[in-house]
Write a protein that holds these residues in place. Structure first.
Motif, PDB file in Angstrom:
ATOM      1  N   GLN A  92       0.835  -1.189   0.000  1.00  0.00           N
ATOM      2  CA  GLN A  92       0.000   0.000   0.000  1.00  0.00           C
ATOM      3  C   GLN A  92       0.877   1.247   0.000  1.00  0.00           C
ATOM      4  O   GLN A  92       1.645   1.475   0.925  1.00  0.00           O
ATOM      5  N   LYS A  93       0.771   2.027  -1.053  1.00  0.00           N
ATOM      6  CA  LYS A  93       1.742   3.096  -1.240  1.00  0.00           C
ATOM      7  C   LYS A  93       1.554   4.250  -0.269  1.00  0.00           C
ATOM      8  O   LYS A  93       2.506   4.782   0.269  1.00  0.00           O
ATOM      9  N   ASN A  94       0.311   4.624  -0.049  1.00  0.00           N
ATOM     10  CA  ASN A  94       0.116   5.854   0.723  1.00  0.00           C
ATOM     11  C   ASN A  94      -0.200   5.597   2.199  1.00  0.00           C
ATOM     12  O   ASN A  94      -0.699   6.461   2.882  1.00  0.00           O
ATOM     13  N   THR A  95       0.071   4.380   2.666  1.00  0.00           N
ATOM     14  CA  THR A  95      -0.069   4.133   4.096  1.00  0.00           C
ATOM     15  C   THR A  95       0.954   4.981   4.831  1.00  0.00           C
ATOM     16  O   THR A  95       2.131   4.925   4.536  1.00  0.00           O
ATOM     17  N   LEU A  96       0.487   5.774   5.748  1.00  0.00           N
ATOM     18  CA  LEU A  96       1.422   6.657   6.433  1.00  0.00           C
ATOM     19  C   LEU A  96       1.934   6.016   7.705  1.00  0.00           C
ATOM     20  O   LEU A  96       3.115   6.049   7.994  1.00  0.00           O
ATOM     21  N   ALA A  97       1.026   5.461   8.454  1.00  0.00           N
ATOM     22  CA  ALA A  97       1.441   5.064   9.793  1.00  0.00           C
ATOM     23  C   ALA A  97       0.643   3.869  10.295  1.00  0.00           C
ATOM     24  O   ALA A  97      -0.528   3.701   9.959  1.00  0.00           O
ATOM     25  N   VAL A  98       1.304   3.059  11.080  1.00  0.00           N
ATOM     26  CA  VAL A  98       0.640   1.948  11.752  1.00  0.00           C
ATOM     27  C   VAL A  98       0.990   2.019  13.237  1.00  0.00           C
ATOM     28  O   VAL A  98       2.157   2.138  13.592  1.00  0.00           O
ATOM     29  N   VAL A  99      -0.046   2.016  14.068  1.00  0.00           N
ATOM     30  CA  VAL A  99       0.181   1.986  15.503  1.00  0.00           C
ATOM     31  C   VAL A  99      -0.257   0.617  16.008  1.00  0.00           C
ATOM     32  O   VAL A  99      -1.338   0.145  15.665  1.00  0.00           O
ATOM     33  N   SER A 100       0.588  -0.014  16.779  1.00  0.00           N
ATOM     34  CA  SER A 100       0.302  -1.365  17.245  1.00  0.00           C
ATOM     35  C   SER A 100       0.141  -1.371  18.762  1.00  0.00           C
ATOM     36  O   SER A 100       0.856  -0.666  19.475  1.00  0.00           O
ATOM     37  N   GLN A 101      -0.826  -2.150  19.230  1.00  0.00           N
ATOM     38  CA  GLN A 101      -1.061  -2.227  20.680  1.00  0.00           C
ATOM     39  C   GLN A 101      -1.527  -3.634  21.038  1.00  0.00           C
ATOM     40  O   GLN A 101      -2.504  -4.128  20.491  1.00  0.00           O
ATOM     41  N   GLY A 102      -0.814  -4.242  21.955  1.00  0.00           N
ATOM     42  CA  GLY A 102      -1.172  -5.586  22.381  1.00  0.00           C
ATOM     43  C   GLY A 102      -2.301  -5.550  23.400  1.00  0.00           C
ATOM     44  O   GLY A 102      -2.415  -4.611  24.169  1.00  0.00           O
ATOM     45  N   PHE A 103      -3.145  -6.589  23.383  1.00  0.00           N
ATOM     46  CA  PHE A 103      -4.200  -6.675  24.394  1.00  0.00           C
ATOM     47  C   PHE A 103      -4.268  -8.112  24.894  1.00  0.00           C
ATOM     48  O   PHE A 103      -3.963  -9.048  24.166  1.00  0.00           O
ATOM     49  N   PHE A 104      -4.663  -8.266  26.148  1.00  0.00           N
ATOM     50  CA  PHE A 104      -4.781  -9.618  26.682  1.00  0.00           C
ATOM     51  C   PHE A 104      -5.848  -9.673  27.754  1.00  0.00           C
ATOM     52  O   PHE A 104      -5.968  -8.782  28.595  1.00  0.00           O
ATOM     53  N   GLY A 105      -6.642 -10.724  27.667  1.00  0.00           N
ATOM     54  CA  GLY A 105      -7.726 -10.919  28.630  1.00  0.00           C
ATOM     55  C   GLY A 105      -7.612 -12.290  29.263  1.00  0.00           C
ATOM     56  O   GLY A 105      -6.590 -12.952  29.157  1.00  0.00           O
ATOM     57  N   GLU A 120      -3.187  -8.575  18.997  1.00  0.00           N
ATOM     58  CA  GLU A 120      -2.572  -7.280  18.782  1.00  0.00           C
ATOM     59  C   GLU A 120      -3.442  -6.485  17.820  1.00  0.00           C
ATOM     60  O   GLU A 120      -3.901  -7.006  16.807  1.00  0.00           O
ATOM     61  N   ALA A 121      -3.678  -5.249  18.169  1.00  0.00           N
ATOM     62  CA  ALA A 121      -4.483  -4.382  17.306  1.00  0.00           C
ATOM     63  C   ALA A 121      -3.551  -3.495  16.500  1.00  0.00           C
ATOM     64  O   ALA A 121      -2.627  -2.900  17.043  1.00  0.00           O
ATOM     65  N   LEU A 122      -3.785  -3.454  15.199  1.00  0.00           N
ATOM     66  CA  LEU A 122      -3.028  -2.539  14.340  1.00  0.00           C
ATOM     67  C   LEU A 122      -3.996  -1.482  13.824  1.00  0.00           C
ATOM     68  O   LEU A 122      -5.044  -1.816  13.280  1.00  0.00           O
TER      69      LEU A 122
END
Lengths: 203, 121, 331
Positions: A59-72, A79-81
């Protein structure tokens, strides 16, 4: 392509749980931002991890990805992207009402991502009688070249991802992002059990 | 005599949740619709007393159904049951004639309570 | 035994109270021995709990912390930003985060490392957790982790990586680009010129009688000349020109968006400047000159190597014609 192998009923149930979670998250977000959040039914699909990653990397114009782990409990984790396009990132400061110099664009991106992820997953977890904890969100550097590498180094193996396409439109500001939930197979099995339990209660 | 009820929601699970929350003796007179178009078709028949209506649906959505009801000048009790719970949306559907706004996931005691409040039970 | 005592405890209210007291003591001591700052504020941002970590790392009087507004107790905190963060945490009932990578620190706590870092303060990762209590509504717990080491090593690592990346592109002796990087650049410029239909020229140059210089004055002198000539040529170039050491005493310059006339003009200027440079070694004057071959990309070449061949042939021509001059086959 890998599938969750969800039955039609399970998929309907999952979609409904996600709709409700999204609705409540939007409501909280609207109150927090003091504006109206236009809610579109989020589309969900299960995607093969390999396909997803190569797709994201290309994907050319993807600027940013923020990743955050979750656990229950009961091994439900993942992991949420949050994936943003270039044209949307500039609007975030307007959206959050940040004053100039209050926070860098990176920080704003991380903030909004964390809010979207945690509000959504908190409500989702409550519906499946679970409770989530979260890791600190991280902005992935040099996304184009590193996303595949990042995913390979996750602390669990997985080959299926649940992609939730969220479209947040806020009065005056349209703002789009995709939330991708990477969930290990064990967690998916658990989620299926919960869905079956909910469905059994209804029949 | 039990009223004739229509449940309109694109989710099978959501329809079941509403159905289960209704009094036992109503169950036989309940019809269902999976989208706004289907719902309006049934509503035009004029025999529906109570409508439980979802908002976010493909095609004609809940707001579209409410507007249709106004246009057709149909007399019935509409209860909106929605995942989109923002105050703006609540006031919008009430302005369009909905009796109450019920948040998803629907709970039987809340639904029954509303039916009693409106003398439908 | 554990089982029977807990059974009797639940039947005996006084004993149970003691147990709760014990648990409270344990919790307090754990909180006070943690190497993490714990600060709890109420919904008006007054400090309710503050563990030993913060007391130790600030010189503040504890009486000036507990019960006081967080912004009065810690005036260094960014008020607008933190107010938003705390409110968000309470309103959304979700955790908030703040990483040293975005904000080096929130609280001005001196770090205790004998290492030199860019900041005199401890680098921190902060977590904001909503705490729901029976009374007094919602609170926020701020966890402050000392990540000075992480910050220090990460910064060092990044600097090393940057240095390495630079080193892998630079010729150690002359500090101009090495052949590998220069050639990759030419490949890119060739593709760009073809795609956007732009002109592209190349200068290959070679020091005249360099072997003789080495034989007469030694390799140290040869090295000095390579360094001086490289620096001189670099000073004559535009920022977009890409100058590299091709090998031995051979150098090459990529000239993007430049036609043959522009390239020849520059080559002449370089040639004259080098010849005019007053280079000395052990108080002896050196007469250093260079020969240059110039080529412009035409529609005939099918790859960048062909452009190198063209410029190389022109360089050979310049040598053949008597050195200290510029030659071109395409003009």
């Amino acid at each position: 392509m890998s599938e969750f192998n969800l039955t039609e009923d399970q998929l309907d149930c999952l979609q409904e749980l996600i709709n409700i979670a999204m609705g409540q998250a939007s409501d909280q977000l609207a109150r927090y931002l003091d504006t109206f959040v236009y809610l579109e039914v989020p589309s969900i699909e299960s995607v093969d991890a390999q396909v997803l990653m190569s797709g994201l990397s290309e994907q050319k114009n993807t600027l940013a990805v923020v990743s955050q782990g979750f656990f229950g409990h009961e091994g439900i984790r993942g992991e949420a992207l949050l994936v943003y396009q270039e044209e949307d990132s500039g609007r975030i400061s307007d959206l959050l009402g940040y004053e100039p110099d209050e926070a860098s664009q990176d920080e704003q991106l991380i903030d909004i991502s964390s809010i979207l992820t945690t509000t959504f997953l908190n409500v989702f977890a409550r519906q499946i009688e679970n409770q989530m904890s979260y890791n600190a969100p991280k902005l992935l550097p040099h996304v184009q070249s590193n996303l595949a590498e990042h995913v390979q180094h996750m602390p669990f193996t997985w080959d299926i991802a649940l992609k939730v396409n969220i479209n947040y439109q806020v009065t005056d500001y349209s703002f789009n992002c995709n939330m991708i939930l990477l969930i290990p197979e064990k967690a998916i099995t658990k989620i299926k059990l919960v869905l079956d339990r909910i469905l059994a209660d209804l029949s | 005599m039990s009223p004739s009820v229509l449940i309109c929601d694109d989710s099978n699970m959501a329809r079941k949740q509403v159905l289960r929350s209704l009094p036992e003796h109503w169950q036989d007179s309940v019809q269902t619709a999976t989208n706004g178009l289907e719902a309006l078709k049934i509503l035009r028949g004029g025999s529906i007393d109570i409508l439980f209506l979802d908002l976010t649906m493909p095609g004609i959505d809940g707001v579209g159904v409410l507007q249709g009801i106004q246009k057709l000048k149909l007399k019935l009790n509409v209860f909106v049951i929605s995942a989109d719970i923002q105050p703006e949306m609540q006031s919008k559907v009430k302005a369009l004639g909905a009796k109450e706004f019920i948040r998803k996931p629907v709970k039987a005691e809340i639904l029954v309570n509303y039916l009693q409040q409106h003398d439908l039970l | 035994m554990g089982k029977s005592s807990s059974l009797s405890a639940s039947n005996n209210p006084t004993k149970r109270a003691v147990n709760e007291q014990v648990i409270k003591q344990i919790n307090d001591q754990v909180a006070n021995q943690l190497n993490t700052g714990i600060l709890v504020v109420d919904n008006e941002f007054n400090i309710v709990v503050c563990n030993r970590f913060l007391k130790v790392h600030t010189d503040k009087d504890i009486n000036k912390i507990i019960g006081h507004n967080i912004f009065l107790a810690f005036p260094e905190l960014p008020e607008v930003w933190l107010t938003r963060k705390l409110n968000g945490c309470m309103q959304l009932n979700t955790p908030g985060f703040c990483s040293w990578e975005q904000r080096h620190h929130l609280f001005e706590l001196p770090h205790t490392r004998p290492i030199s870092t860019d900041s005199e303060f401890m680098a921190q990762n902060c977590t904001f957790l909503p705490i729901n209590t029976d009374e007094n509504g919602i609170h926020v717990c701020i966890l402050i982790e000392d990540v000075t080491d992480v910050c220090h090593y990460q910064t060092k690592l990044q600097k090393t990586l940057d240095d390495l990346a630079l080193m892998s592109r630079i010729d150690g002796l002359t500090q101009v680009y090495n052949r590998k990087h220069w050639q990759e650049s030419l490949q890119q410029e060739y593709a760009k010129a073809r795609r956007y239909n732009k002109s592209l020229s190349l200068i290959m140059l070679d020091l005249d009688y360099f072997k003789l210089l080495n034989d007469n004055f030694g390799h140290q002198c040869g090295d000095m000349v390579l360094i001086e000539v490289s620096a001189l040529i670099s000073s004559l170039l535009r920022v977009e020109d890409i100058f590299g050491r091709y090998g031995g005493e051979e150098f090459a310059i990529i000239l993007p968006e430049t036609n043959i006339n522009g390239a020849l003009e520059l080559a002449q200027r370089v040639c004259k400047n080098v010849a005019a440079a007053a280079l000395t070694y052990n108080e002896q004057t050196l007469n250093v000159t260079i020969s240059l071959g110039v080529a412009e990309l035409s529609k005939h070449e099918t790859n960048y190597e062909e452009l190198i061949t063209l410029a190389d042939k022109a360089l050979y021509q310049a040598k053949h014609d008597g050195r200290n001059q510029v030659s071109s086959l395409t003009a």
